[in-house]
Write a protein that holds these residues in place. Structure first.
Motif, PDB file in Angstrom:
ATOM      1  N   LYS A 157      50.156  36.662   5.206  1.00  0.00           N
ATOM      2  CA  LYS A 157      48.898  36.962   5.880  1.00  0.00           C
ATOM      3  C   LYS A 157      48.169  35.647   6.116  1.00  0.00           C
ATOM      4  O   LYS A 157      47.965  34.872   5.180  1.00  0.00           O
ATOM      5  CB  LYS A 157      48.026  37.890   5.047  1.00  0.00           C
ATOM      6  CG  LYS A 157      48.567  39.300   4.972  1.00  0.00           C
ATOM      7  CD  LYS A 157      47.633  40.214   4.214  1.00  0.00           C
ATOM      8  CE  LYS A 157      48.188  41.630   4.187  1.00  0.00           C
ATOM      9  NZ  LYS A 157      47.311  42.540   3.427  1.00  0.00           N
ATOM     10  N   ILE A 158      47.778  35.418   7.374  1.00  0.00           N
ATOM     11  CA  ILE A 158      46.982  34.247   7.734  1.00  0.00           C
ATOM     12  C   ILE A 158      45.568  34.747   8.004  1.00  0.00           C
ATOM     13  O   ILE A 158      45.368  35.614   8.853  1.00  0.00           O
ATOM     14  CB  ILE A 158      47.556  33.522   8.964  1.00  0.00           C
ATOM     15  CG1 ILE A 158      48.996  33.065   8.683  1.00  0.00           C
ATOM     16  CG2 ILE A 158      46.664  32.337   9.350  1.00  0.00           C
ATOM     17  CD1 ILE A 158      49.696  32.444   9.877  1.00  0.00           C
ATOM     18  N   HIS A 181      49.789  38.282  16.164  1.00  0.00           N
ATOM     19  CA  HIS A 181      48.551  37.505  16.227  1.00  0.00           C
ATOM     20  C   HIS A 181      47.423  38.464  16.587  1.00  0.00           C
ATOM     21  O   HIS A 181      47.431  39.063  17.664  1.00  0.00           O
ATOM     22  CB  HIS A 181      48.682  36.368  17.243  1.00  0.00           C
ATOM     23  CG  HIS A 181      49.874  35.498  16.981  1.00  0.00           C
ATOM     24  ND1 HIS A 181      50.037  34.800  15.808  1.00  0.00           N
ATOM     25  CD2 HIS A 181      50.966  35.247  17.733  1.00  0.00           C
ATOM     26  CE1 HIS A 181      51.179  34.140  15.853  1.00  0.00           C
ATOM     27  NE2 HIS A 181      51.771  34.394  17.012  1.00  0.00           N
ATOM     28  N   LEU A 182      46.469  38.608  15.679  1.00  0.00           N
ATOM     29  CA  LEU A 182      45.462  39.656  15.796  1.00  0.00           C
ATOM     30  C   LEU A 182      44.070  39.157  16.142  1.00  0.00           C
ATOM     31  O   LEU A 182      43.243  39.917  16.627  1.00  0.00           O
ATOM     32  CB  LEU A 182      45.405  40.437  14.475  1.00  0.00           C
ATOM     33  CG  LEU A 182      46.766  40.982  14.022  1.00  0.00           C
ATOM     34  CD1 LEU A 182      46.692  41.488  12.604  1.00  0.00           C
ATOM     35  CD2 LEU A 182      47.240  42.053  14.982  1.00  0.00           C
ATOM     36  N   VAL A 190      42.468  27.909   8.491  1.00  0.00           N
ATOM     37  CA  VAL A 190      43.188  29.148   8.245  1.00  0.00           C
ATOM     38  C   VAL A 190      43.968  28.982   6.945  1.00  0.00           C
ATOM     39  O   VAL A 190      44.323  27.860   6.548  1.00  0.00           O
ATOM     40  CB  VAL A 190      44.124  29.565   9.401  1.00  0.00           C
ATOM     41  CG1 VAL A 190      43.315  30.029  10.606  1.00  0.00           C
ATOM     42  CG2 VAL A 190      45.077  28.452   9.791  1.00  0.00           C
ATOM     43  N   TYR A 191      44.198  30.117   6.292  1.00  0.00           N
ATOM     44  CA  TYR A 191      44.875  30.145   5.001  1.00  0.00           C
ATOM     45  C   TYR A 191      46.006  31.155   5.071  1.00  0.00           C
ATOM     46  O   TYR A 191      45.786  32.308   5.460  1.00  0.00           O
ATOM     47  CB  TYR A 191      43.890  30.537   3.892  1.00  0.00           C
ATOM     48  CG  TYR A 191      42.719  29.603   3.832  1.00  0.00           C
ATOM     49  CD1 TYR A 191      42.769  28.437   3.081  1.00  0.00           C
ATOM     50  CD2 TYR A 191      41.563  29.864   4.575  1.00  0.00           C
ATOM     51  CE1 TYR A 191      41.693  27.555   3.052  1.00  0.00           C
ATOM     52  CE2 TYR A 191      40.484  28.988   4.552  1.00  0.00           C
ATOM     53  CZ  TYR A 191      40.559  27.841   3.794  1.00  0.00           C
ATOM     54  OH  TYR A 191      39.495  26.964   3.782  1.00  0.00           O
ATOM     55  N   ALA A 192      47.201  30.731   4.702  1.00  0.00           N
ATOM     56  CA  ALA A 192      48.367  31.608   4.729  1.00  0.00           C
ATOM     57  C   ALA A 192      48.806  31.884   3.299  1.00  0.00           C
ATOM     58  O   ALA A 192      49.028  30.941   2.525  1.00  0.00           O
ATOM     59  CB  ALA A 192      49.503  30.964   5.501  1.00  0.00           C
ATOM     60  N   SER A 248      50.685  28.914  14.066  1.00  0.00           N
ATOM     61  CA  SER A 248      50.553  29.954  13.041  1.00  0.00           C
ATOM     62  C   SER A 248      51.917  30.311  12.461  1.00  0.00           C
ATOM     63  O   SER A 248      52.063  30.469  11.248  1.00  0.00           O
ATOM     64  CB  SER A 248      49.904  31.211  13.617  1.00  0.00           C
ATOM     65  OG  SER A 248      48.574  30.956  14.007  1.00  0.00           O
ATOM     66  N   VAL A 249      52.917  30.427  13.314  1.00  0.00           N
ATOM     67  CA  VAL A 249      54.269  30.749  12.850  1.00  0.00           C
ATOM     68  C   VAL A 249      54.831  29.594  12.011  1.00  0.00           C
ATOM     69  O   VAL A 249      55.473  29.827  10.979  1.00  0.00           O
ATOM     70  CB  VAL A 249      55.194  31.108  14.037  1.00  0.00           C
ATOM     71  CG1 VAL A 249      56.646  31.200  13.601  1.00  0.00           C
ATOM     72  CG2 VAL A 249      54.748  32.423  14.669  1.00  0.00           C
TER      73      VAL A 249
END
Length: 140
Positions: free
Chosen positions: A118-119, A90-91, A99-101, A58-59
């Motif tokens: 925002k991812i 990370h939520l 996923v979309y960033a 994610s990062v």
């Protein structure tokens, strides 16, 4: 100078060839004034041992889209953007899908760009919230 969305997306996707972005299957899919969006599939390539999306992936997605977004505001023949700090919360976990960033500019200075990334998942639910600082340097 007018913004050319298609040219920007093509440039970002071309720069990704033979890099981590290609390995993670990150694709730049949308751009506009002050934002850039990329997608990444969630599959075993980006899982941690428990079968969930790895925070590091994610990062990597966040830094990739935020750094590429800085290219919209500089002359790449004379300048380059370097990520100097990133933070991530990370939520929500994710096992599969996409996923979309989306990186949105918070501060556009001459030497520092600050981005909020925002991812989200396919339903628009927030997976991670990141902040990236890029330093703008003369091209060497």
């Amino acid at each position: 100078m007018t913004f050319d969305k298609e040219k920007m997306l093509e440039l970002c996707n071309t720069w990704s060839e033979n890099t981590l972005m290609e390995t993670l299957e990150i694709k730049y899919i949308d751009a506009g004034e002050g934002f850039l969006t990329a997608s990444m599939p969630v599959n075993p390539r980006v899982h941690q041992p428990m079968g969930l999306l790895h925070g590091g992936a994610s990062v990597a997605l966040a830094e990739s889209v935020g750094s590429a977004a800085s290219m919209m505001f500089i002359n790449p023949e004379k300048q380059e953007a370097r990520g100097i700090e990133i933070s991530a919360n990370h939520l929500r976990s994710k096992r599969e899908g996409m996923v979309y960033a989306t990186a949105k500019i918070i501060h556009q200075g001459k030497s520092i760009h600050l981005w909020e990334i925002k991812i989200v998942d396919e339903a628009g639910k927030l997976v991670s919230l990141c902040k990236l600082s890029n330093m703008i340097l003369p091209r060497r």
